[in-house]
Design a protein around this motif. Structure first.
Motif, mmCIF file in Angstrom:
data_model
loop_
_atom_site.group_PDB
_atom_site.id
_atom_site.type_symbol
_atom_site.label_atom_id
_atom_site.label_comp_id
_atom_site.label_asym_id
_atom_site.label_seq_id
_atom_site.Cartn_x
_atom_site.Cartn_y
_atom_site.Cartn_z
ATOM 1 N N UNK A 68 -66.088 1.978 -19.562
ATOM 2 C CA UNK A 68 -64.724 2.437 -19.299
ATOM 3 C C UNK A 68 -63.786 1.990 -20.427
ATOM 4 N N UNK A 69 -63.927 0.760 -20.881
ATOM 5 C CA UNK A 69 -63.103 0.260 -21.984
ATOM 6 C C UNK A 69 -63.374 1.053 -23.255
ATOM 7 N N UNK A 70 -64.649 1.353 -23.493
ATOM 8 C CA UNK A 70 -65.022 2.121 -24.687
ATOM 9 C C UNK A 70 -64.410 3.523 -24.624
ATOM 10 N N UNK A 71 -64.451 4.145 -23.458
ATOM 11 C CA UNK A 71 -63.881 5.481 -23.293
ATOM 12 C C UNK A 71 -62.371 5.454 -23.521
ATOM 13 N N UNK A 72 -61.690 4.430 -23.013
ATOM 14 C CA UNK A 72 -60.244 4.311 -23.220
ATOM 15 C C UNK A 72 -59.931 4.131 -24.701
ATOM 16 N N UNK A 73 -60.739 3.307 -25.381
ATOM 17 C CA UNK A 73 -60.533 3.055 -26.805
ATOM 18 C C UNK A 73 -60.713 4.342 -27.596
ATOM 19 N N UNK A 75 -60.414 7.479 -26.479
ATOM 20 C CA UNK A 75 -59.360 8.448 -26.182
ATOM 21 C C UNK A 75 -58.054 8.043 -26.857
ATOM 22 N N UNK A 76 -57.804 6.747 -26.962
ATOM 23 C CA UNK A 76 -56.604 6.277 -27.662
ATOM 24 C C UNK A 76 -56.718 6.574 -29.147
ATOM 25 N N UNK A 77 -57.899 6.375 -29.715
ATOM 26 C CA UNK A 77 -58.098 6.638 -31.146
ATOM 27 C C UNK A 77 -57.979 8.140 -31.419
ATOM 28 N N UNK A 78 -58.483 8.965 -30.526
ATOM 29 C CA UNK A 78 -58.397 10.402 -30.697
ATOM 30 C C UNK A 78 -56.951 10.877 -30.601
ATOM 31 N N UNK A 79 -56.189 10.305 -29.684
ATOM 32 C CA UNK A 79 -54.791 10.678 -29.507
ATOM 33 C C UNK A 79 -53.960 10.253 -30.718
ATOM 34 N N UNK A 80 -54.327 9.137 -31.331
ATOM 35 C CA UNK A 80 -53.580 8.631 -32.477
ATOM 36 C C UNK A 80 -53.799 9.491 -33.718
ATOM 37 N N UNK A 81 -54.910 10.221 -33.769
ATOM 38 C CA UNK A 81 -55.201 11.063 -34.945
ATOM 39 C C UNK A 81 -54.382 12.276 -34.975
#
Length: 81
Positions: A68-73, A75-81
């Protein structure tokens, strides 16, 4: 000296750091055994199975949390791009 158009304002407070982590790992003790009879051996097997089940549940809980933490990380990295 303030620049033209600037006003004084209170300083911002430092952001709160929130650490969201997975549960701590605890040892998975294996119960000792010295069976003297078949009944003792059967009871020891049940205790060992219970200990292994509890250890497996702990591993599953940590694995689920880490995924779950990996998925959040991600999705956050994808949103930041």
């Amino acid at each position: 000296m303030l620049l033209a158009g600037c006003t004084s304002a209170p300083h911002s407070t430092a952001p709160a750091i929130i650490y969201v982590g997975c549960p701590a790992v605890s040892p998975c003790p294996v119960p000792s055994a010295q069976p003297a009879t078949n009944g003792d051996l059967s009871a020891d097997i049940l205790q060992l199975e219970s200990a292994l089940l509890n250890c497996g549940l702990q591993v599953e809980a940590i694995k689920t949390c880490q995924e779950a933490q990996h998925a959040k990380t991600e999705s956050t990295a994808t949103t930041a791009d």
